[in-house]
Design a protein around this motif. Sequence first.
Motif, PDB file in Angstrom:
ATOM      1  N   LEU A   1       5.280   4.494  64.419  1.00 61.14           N
ATOM      2  CA  LEU A   1       4.807   5.769  64.966  1.00 61.14           C
ATOM      3  C   LEU A   1       4.534   5.678  66.460  1.00 61.14           C
ATOM      4  O   LEU A   1       4.782   6.636  67.200  1.00 61.14           O
ATOM      5  CB  LEU A   1       3.548   6.228  64.230  1.00 61.14           C
ATOM      6  CG  LEU A   1       3.738   6.733  62.798  1.00 61.14           C
ATOM      7  CD1 LEU A   1       2.384   7.043  62.164  1.00 61.14           C
ATOM      8  CD2 LEU A   1       4.633   7.953  62.761  1.00 61.14           C
ATOM      9  N   GLU A   2       4.043   4.545  66.901  1.00 62.46           N
ATOM     10  CA  GLU A   2       3.788   4.371  68.332  1.00 62.46           C
ATOM     11  C   GLU A   2       5.091   4.446  69.127  1.00 62.46           C
ATOM     12  O   GLU A   2       5.133   5.018  70.228  1.00 62.46           O
ATOM     13  CB  GLU A   2       3.080   3.032  68.578  1.00 62.46           C
ATOM     14  CG  GLU A   2       1.656   2.980  68.051  1.00 62.46           C
ATOM     15  CD  GLU A   2       0.792   4.088  68.622  1.00 62.46           C
ATOM     16  OE1 GLU A   2       0.788   4.277  69.862  1.00 62.46           O
ATOM     17  OE2 GLU A   2       0.125   4.806  67.827  1.00 62.46           O
ATOM     18  N   VAL A   3       6.150   3.894  68.561  1.00 63.35           N
ATOM     19  CA  VAL A   3       7.452   3.958  69.223  1.00 63.35           C
ATOM     20  C   VAL A   3       7.949   5.401  69.280  1.00 63.35           C
ATOM     21  O   VAL A   3       8.449   5.873  70.312  1.00 63.35           O
ATOM     22  CB  VAL A   3       8.474   3.066  68.493  1.00 63.35           C
ATOM     23  CG1 VAL A   3       9.861   3.210  69.131  1.00 63.35           C
ATOM     24  CG2 VAL A   3       8.034   1.607  68.518  1.00 63.35           C
ATOM     25  N   ILE A   4       7.814   6.128  68.166  1.00 66.86           N
ATOM     26  CA  ILE A   4       8.284   7.517  68.118  1.00 66.86           C
ATOM     27  C   ILE A   4       7.485   8.390  69.086  1.00 66.86           C
ATOM     28  O   ILE A   4       8.039   9.278  69.742  1.00 66.86           O
ATOM     29  CB  ILE A   4       8.198   8.061  66.676  1.00 66.86           C
ATOM     30  CG1 ILE A   4       9.151   7.269  65.774  1.00 66.86           C
ATOM     31  CG2 ILE A   4       8.550   9.550  66.631  1.00 66.86           C
ATOM     32  CD1 ILE A   4       9.033   7.600  64.304  1.00 66.86           C
ATOM     33  N   ARG A   5       6.204   8.138  69.211  1.00 68.91           N
ATOM     34  CA  ARG A   5       5.387   8.890  70.188  1.00 68.91           C
ATOM     35  C   ARG A   5       5.875   8.622  71.611  1.00 68.91           C
ATOM     36  O   ARG A   5       5.905   9.540  72.444  1.00 68.91           O
ATOM     37  CB  ARG A   5       3.914   8.512  70.045  1.00 68.91           C
ATOM     38  CG  ARG A   5       3.255   9.033  68.778  1.00 68.91           C
ATOM     39  CD  ARG A   5       1.743   8.858  68.810  1.00 68.91           C
ATOM     40  NE  ARG A   5       1.149   9.325  67.564  1.00 68.91           N
ATOM     41  CZ  ARG A   5       0.814   8.531  66.556  1.00 68.91           C
ATOM     42  NH1 ARG A   5       0.974   7.207  66.651  1.00 68.91           N
ATOM     43  NH2 ARG A   5       0.298   9.036  65.451  1.00 68.91           N
ATOM     44  N   ALA A   6       6.238   7.393  71.886  1.00 71.80           N
ATOM     45  CA  ALA A   6       6.753   7.062  73.227  1.00 71.80           C
ATOM     46  C   ALA A   6       8.069   7.795  73.487  1.00 71.80           C
ATOM     47  O   ALA A   6       8.321   8.251  74.614  1.00 71.80           O
ATOM     48  CB  ALA A   6       6.943   5.553  73.349  1.00 71.80           C
ATOM     49  N   ILE A   7       8.892   7.943  72.464  1.00 70.13           N
ATOM     50  CA  ILE A   7      10.150   8.680  72.604  1.00 70.13           C
ATOM     51  C   ILE A   7       9.876  10.154  72.864  1.00 70.13           C
ATOM     52  O   ILE A   7      10.494  10.778  73.733  1.00 70.13           O
ATOM     53  CB  ILE A   7      11.008   8.490  71.337  1.00 70.13           C
ATOM     54  CG1 ILE A   7      11.428   7.022  71.194  1.00 70.13           C
ATOM     55  CG2 ILE A   7      12.242   9.398  71.371  1.00 70.13           C
ATOM     56  CD1 ILE A   7      12.009   6.689  69.841  1.00 70.13           C
ATOM     57  N   ARG A   8       8.941  10.726  72.125  1.00 67.24           N
ATOM     58  CA  ARG A   8       8.573  12.136  72.339  1.00 67.24           C
ATOM     59  C   ARG A   8       8.053  12.357  73.753  1.00 67.24           C
ATOM     60  O   ARG A   8       8.328  13.390  74.372  1.00 67.24           O
ATOM     61  CB  ARG A   8       7.493  12.562  71.340  1.00 67.24           C
ATOM     62  CG  ARG A   8       7.977  13.014  70.008  1.00 67.24           C
ATOM     63  CD  ARG A   8       7.098  14.097  69.442  1.00 67.24           C
ATOM     64  NE  ARG A   8       7.263  15.370  70.122  1.00 67.24           N
ATOM     65  CZ  ARG A   8       6.539  16.452  69.882  1.00 67.24           C
ATOM     66  NH1 ARG A   8       5.572  16.422  68.980  1.00 67.24           N
ATOM     67  NH2 ARG A   8       6.739  17.575  70.535  1.00 67.24           N
ATOM     68  N   ALA A   9       7.294  11.394  74.249  1.00 68.69           N
ATOM     69  CA  ALA A   9       6.710  11.534  75.583  1.00 68.69           C
ATOM     70  C   ALA A   9       7.775  11.615  76.671  1.00 68.69           C
ATOM     71  O   ALA A   9       7.511  12.123  77.765  1.00 68.69           O
ATOM     72  CB  ALA A   9       5.765  10.359  75.864  1.00 68.69           C
ATOM     73  N   ARG A  10       8.977  11.166  76.381  1.00 62.82           N
ATOM     74  CA  ARG A  10      10.082  11.249  77.340  1.00 62.82           C
ATOM     75  C   ARG A  10      10.782  12.603  77.286  1.00 62.82           C
ATOM     76  O   ARG A  10      11.738  12.835  78.028  1.00 62.82           O
ATOM     77  CB  ARG A  10      11.099  10.146  77.049  1.00 62.82           C
ATOM     78  CG  ARG A  10      10.543   8.737  77.214  1.00 62.82           C
ATOM     79  CD  ARG A  10      11.637   7.723  76.953  1.00 62.82           C
ATOM     80  NE  ARG A  10      11.166   6.354  77.151  1.00 62.82           N
ATOM     81  CZ  ARG A  10      11.946   5.286  77.106  1.00 62.82           C
ATOM     82  NH1 ARG A  10      13.244   5.446  76.868  1.00 62.82           N
ATOM     83  NH2 ARG A  10      11.457   4.081  77.290  1.00 62.82           N
TER      84      ARG A  10
END
Length: 240
Positions: A179-188
């Motif tokens: 989930l932390e990785v997916i949040r980082a992707i969304r932040a882009r």
Amino acid sequence: MATPILELREVSKSFGSLNVIQQLSLSLAQGEALGILGPNGAGKSTMFNLITGDYPISSGQLFYKGKEVSGIAAYQRCRQGIGRTYQIPRPFAGMTVFENLLVGATYGRNKSIRESHSLCQEILQTTGLIGRSNLRAGGLRLLERKRLELARALATEPELLLLDEIAGGLTEQEVHELLEVIRAIRARGVTIIWIEHILHALVSIVDRILVINFGKKLTEGTPQEVLASRELQEIYLGVE
């Protein structure tokens, strides 16, 4: 109003006499995250295959960034910015993790190998695979294979990313890490559509949820609205 990044207009898909998707319509804004729920066999992965071009639609229209792409091949849609993961990761087992990403970048986005190196290094860092970059993909454990599946999709530099049960089979701690990785992707600013059965993971990421069954839209709304809906409880959760 801004042009939706993705729009399906009464899209249907049949395999002979079997109607898998039935006049499905949806609109997705740039930067939005949409969750997809439904029981097994509801047509969720088929919907992804129609969006990516793996399957041709039987009827209806499909638009990406305002242009109809219904007749465009899958590799062309990928190069225009539609990326995806698959439910069962199938990396190139004999290649290293880094080489797997190079394939995504060079063929999926039509970049040269030289252009792809820095991009792949950055993605390996984002997905937590930088320490595994020189290992053969066939020797990775499940979480690492899931991360690699996600990393290969990111190597195509998607503006629209489709996630097909990316958290399935992971432990609770591994889901948290993913989930932390997916949040980082969304932040882009990447737009996401996510099929997932792990509800708490899905709800923590998405803005909106669409529930489908037998290829038809049942209900749609915020995560809180959908989780409280009778349609979800009766059909997806089996509550009368």
